[in-house]
Scaffold this motif. Sequence first.
Motif, PDB file in Angstrom:
ATOM      1  N   PHE A 291       0.862  -1.184   0.000  1.00 52.78           N
ATOM      2  CA  PHE A 291       0.000   0.000   0.000  1.00 52.78           C
ATOM      3  C   PHE A 291       0.897   1.231   0.000  1.00 52.78           C
ATOM      4  O   PHE A 291       1.801   1.363   0.831  1.00 52.78           O
ATOM      5  N   GLY A 292       0.676   2.158  -0.945  1.00 53.15           N
ATOM      6  CA  GLY A 292       1.512   3.338  -1.074  1.00 53.15           C
ATOM      7  C   GLY A 292       0.843   4.596  -0.548  1.00 53.15           C
ATOM      8  O   GLY A 292      -0.383   4.746  -0.620  1.00 53.15           O
ATOM      9  N   TYR A 293       1.666   5.497  -0.016  1.00 51.18           N
ATOM     10  CA  TYR A 293       1.159   6.762   0.522  1.00 51.18           C
ATOM     11  C   TYR A 293       2.276   7.805   0.366  1.00 51.18           C
ATOM     12  O   TYR A 293       3.444   7.517   0.666  1.00 51.18           O
ATOM     13  N   CYS A 294       1.940   8.997  -0.083  1.00 51.28           N
ATOM     14  CA  CYS A 294       2.925  10.059  -0.309  1.00 51.28           C
ATOM     15  C   CYS A 294       2.505  11.321   0.434  1.00 51.28           C
ATOM     16  O   CYS A 294       1.310  11.584   0.632  1.00 51.28           O
ATOM     17  N   GLU A 295       3.491  12.123   0.822  1.00 53.67           N
ATOM     18  CA  GLU A 295       3.238  13.355   1.556  1.00 53.67           C
ATOM     19  C   GLU A 295       4.431  14.294   1.362  1.00 53.67           C
ATOM     20  O   GLU A 295       5.544  13.850   1.067  1.00 53.67           O
ATOM     21  N   GLU A 296       4.177  15.604   1.497  1.00 55.47           N
ATOM     22  CA  GLU A 296       5.272  16.563   1.483  1.00 55.47           C
ATOM     23  C   GLU A 296       5.380  17.200   2.856  1.00 55.47           C
ATOM     24  O   GLU A 296       4.379  17.407   3.553  1.00 55.47           O
ATOM     25  N   ILE A 297       6.618  17.498   3.262  1.00 56.38           N
ATOM     26  CA  ILE A 297       6.877  17.994   4.621  1.00 56.38           C
ATOM     27  C   ILE A 297       7.776  19.216   4.534  1.00 56.38           C
ATOM     28  O   ILE A 297       8.782  19.217   3.813  1.00 56.38           O
ATOM     29  N   ASN A 298       7.430  20.233   5.275  1.00 58.18           N
ATOM     30  CA  ASN A 298       8.232  21.451   5.358  1.00 58.18           C
ATOM     31  C   ASN A 298       9.278  21.261   6.470  1.00 58.18           C
ATOM     32  O   ASN A 298       8.934  21.198   7.654  1.00 58.18           O
ATOM     33  N   VAL A 299      10.528  21.165   6.083  1.00 55.69           N
ATOM     34  CA  VAL A 299      11.597  20.887   7.055  1.00 55.69           C
ATOM     35  C   VAL A 299      12.470  22.117   7.291  1.00 55.69           C
ATOM     36  O   VAL A 299      13.630  21.990   7.703  1.00 55.69           O
ATOM     37  N   THR A 300      11.928  23.301   7.090  1.00 55.34           N
ATOM     38  CA  THR A 300      12.702  24.526   7.289  1.00 55.34           C
ATOM     39  C   THR A 300      13.188  24.646   8.732  1.00 55.34           C
ATOM     40  O   THR A 300      14.376  24.912   8.984  1.00 55.34           O
ATOM     41  N   GLU A 301      12.272  24.426   9.699  1.00 56.55           N
ATOM     42  CA  GLU A 301      12.646  24.518  11.114  1.00 56.55           C
ATOM     43  C   GLU A 301      13.618  23.404  11.498  1.00 56.55           C
ATOM     44  O   GLU A 301      14.534  23.603  12.317  1.00 56.55           O
ATOM     45  N   LEU A 302      13.453  22.230  10.918  1.00 57.16           N
ATOM     46  CA  LEU A 302      14.339  21.103  11.232  1.00 57.16           C
ATOM     47  C   LEU A 302      15.767  21.390  10.744  1.00 57.16           C
ATOM     48  O   LEU A 302      16.747  21.081  11.441  1.00 57.16           O
ATOM     49  N   ILE A 303      15.886  21.995   9.571  1.00 56.76           N
ATOM     50  CA  ILE A 303      17.210  22.341   9.046  1.00 56.76           C
ATOM     51  C   ILE A 303      17.871  23.402   9.923  1.00 56.76           C
ATOM     52  O   ILE A 303      19.079  23.339  10.204  1.00 56.76           O
ATOM     53  N   ASN A 304      17.097  24.376  10.371  1.00 55.47           N
ATOM     54  CA  ASN A 304      17.653  25.406  11.265  1.00 55.47           C
ATOM     55  C   ASN A 304      18.120  24.792  12.575  1.00 55.47           C
ATOM     56  O   ASN A 304      19.171  25.171  13.115  1.00 55.47           O
ATOM     57  N   LEU A 444      11.058  25.694  -2.323  1.00 56.17           N
ATOM     58  CA  LEU A 444       9.854  25.933  -3.110  1.00 56.17           C
ATOM     59  C   LEU A 444       9.043  27.074  -2.484  1.00 56.17           C
ATOM     60  O   LEU A 444       9.106  27.297  -1.265  1.00 56.17           O
ATOM     61  N   PRO A 445       8.264  27.785  -3.281  1.00 53.27           N
ATOM     62  CA  PRO A 445       7.416  28.856  -2.720  1.00 53.27           C
ATOM     63  C   PRO A 445       6.201  28.268  -2.003  1.00 53.27           C
ATOM     64  O   PRO A 445       5.511  27.391  -2.527  1.00 53.27           O
ATOM     65  N   ARG A 446       5.964  28.740  -0.790  1.00 54.06           N
ATOM     66  CA  ARG A 446       4.815  28.298  -0.010  1.00 54.06           C
ATOM     67  C   ARG A 446       4.223  29.487   0.731  1.00 54.06           C
ATOM     68  O   ARG A 446       4.886  30.509   0.942  1.00 54.06           O
ATOM     69  N   PHE A 447       2.968  29.371   1.134  1.00 54.74           N
ATOM     70  CA  PHE A 447       2.297  30.435   1.879  1.00 54.74           C
ATOM     71  C   PHE A 447       2.560  30.263   3.365  1.00 54.74           C
ATOM     72  O   PHE A 447       2.467  29.137   3.900  1.00 54.74           O
ATOM     73  N   GLN A 457      11.801  25.049   2.714  1.00 51.92           N
ATOM     74  CA  GLN A 457      12.603  23.845   2.452  1.00 51.92           C
ATOM     75  C   GLN A 457      11.662  22.631   2.550  1.00 51.92           C
ATOM     76  O   GLN A 457      11.181  22.299   3.622  1.00 51.92           O
ATOM     77  N   MET A 458      11.417  21.993   1.419  1.00 56.35           N
ATOM     78  CA  MET A 458      10.423  20.924   1.341  1.00 56.35           C
ATOM     79  C   MET A 458      11.074  19.596   0.962  1.00 56.35           C
ATOM     80  O   MET A 458      12.028  19.542   0.180  1.00 56.35           O
TER      81      MET A 458
END
Length: 497
Positions: A291-304, A444-447, A457-458
């Motif tokens: 079973f497959g599942y995909c998602e995008e995650i904003n890791v800007t805070e994690l990188i900092n 990538l540009p995000r709101f 950072q995605m």
Amino acid sequence: MSHGSSSTRVSRTAIVQQHRFKGSLSSPLVATSSFRHGNQLIFNWARFVHVTQSCHKEIIPFKLSDIGEGIKEVTLKEWFVKEGDKVNQFDQICEVQSDKASVTITSRYDGIINKIHYQVDDIALVGSALVDIEIVESEKPPEEQEIQEGDAIQVGRSEESFHLPSQPLPLEKALAAPAVRRIAAEYKIDLKNVQGTGKDGRVLKEDILNYISSKENVTTSEQPAAAASTTPGPPAPQPSSPATPAQTPSPAAIPFTPRSITAPSDRKEAIKGYTRTMIKTMTAANEIPHFGYCEEINVTELINLRRRLKDVADQYNIKLTMMPLFLKSASLALSQYPILNSTLDVASDSIIYKGAHNIGVAMDTKLGLIVPNVKNVESKSILEIATDLQNLHKSAQGGSIKPDDIRGGTFTISNIGSIGGTYAKPVILPPEVAIVAIGRVQTLPRFDKAGNVVPAQMINISFSADHRLIDGATAARFCNLWKSYLEDPASMLLHLK
């Protein structure tokens, strides 16, 4: 005692010890008289001789032991001994490559290598003999042996050549790890010519690399000297310019001849090493409904956060990457959804929930893809996880990964983003029930919360689960919790142990 005119008395008493000539005795005997007959010695022996010691030589097959994980056969990669070599306990015999790891085999006996049963790249079965070792064991001799008086024993050597030959000492083998020996074999270097700087003169990786570099520098310096020693000949006479310039032929006048192209011949290569493991594992994985599942995650805070912690980790000589943070946050999510850290036992019709979070990390090596795992992630700090990852990566790149580093995995993370790609379709490693692939970081540009467009950072994650145990809702809830930890890493502090 008369023996004729052609015989000459040599001595009244002689001691002859056993040695390596034909007809040798198993223990010292006392001769009461001896004489020469031609170029041979004849001895008459006393009635009773007290034997002080005898040795019994036994040939013992040194068998390949079971190295676990159901491995039935291995590939012989390198021999560290040859027939006739003397070995002691714990000396390195050979290096073998199983489906999952490289293992160095050491001796369990003191003795001499009598026979080697396999050549390099041969397949050896578990339980079969790798070598035969000649073991010398002292036995308690009988108190007394009786030999009939007057028995003549002929020793087929002349008196002048009757001596005890000295046993040549075997050449010492250079101390080096299997990875160093592999480099030496690739460059055809005799390790005895390399000065070792390690303990007891052990040749380290730096030593062999410095030796190779010095050889290359010598070769480079010789080339200009050879060019300078070459005396140039007189310049060729230049042809005189013609009165009228030669006309260049038109393109139509130049004939075109198609060149013949010969394609390289096909070659056949035996499947071995980590490739064999992948074939077996992926064949078994083909029976699992994915079973497959995909998602995008904003890791800007994690990188900092990682940038702030990197300097602290450097003080401990630890390289802090994003992966320890991925592993720790995934372990916190697995604690809330233990079904993803389980295995399916079809034979007993039951589910086995694993207590330890042994999270595997896919690593790309020169020998192929391997998946060692970090043990007990649930009870380790981020620094401890980073240390384990650093050690596993070093062992994997050096080809010295241990079987215990691979066995026992319960969940797997594949960081395909370190090479490239955003999405993937990861394949589950049986008997695990879930795996996740992480894509590369993209700006990538995000709101933001105020509705403004900002750079973010995605990363994209691709999740696969065993649909026999895990439904879509459970996979989505697990990913949502894991995503919350990655997007707001400070929230992990509430659950760290």
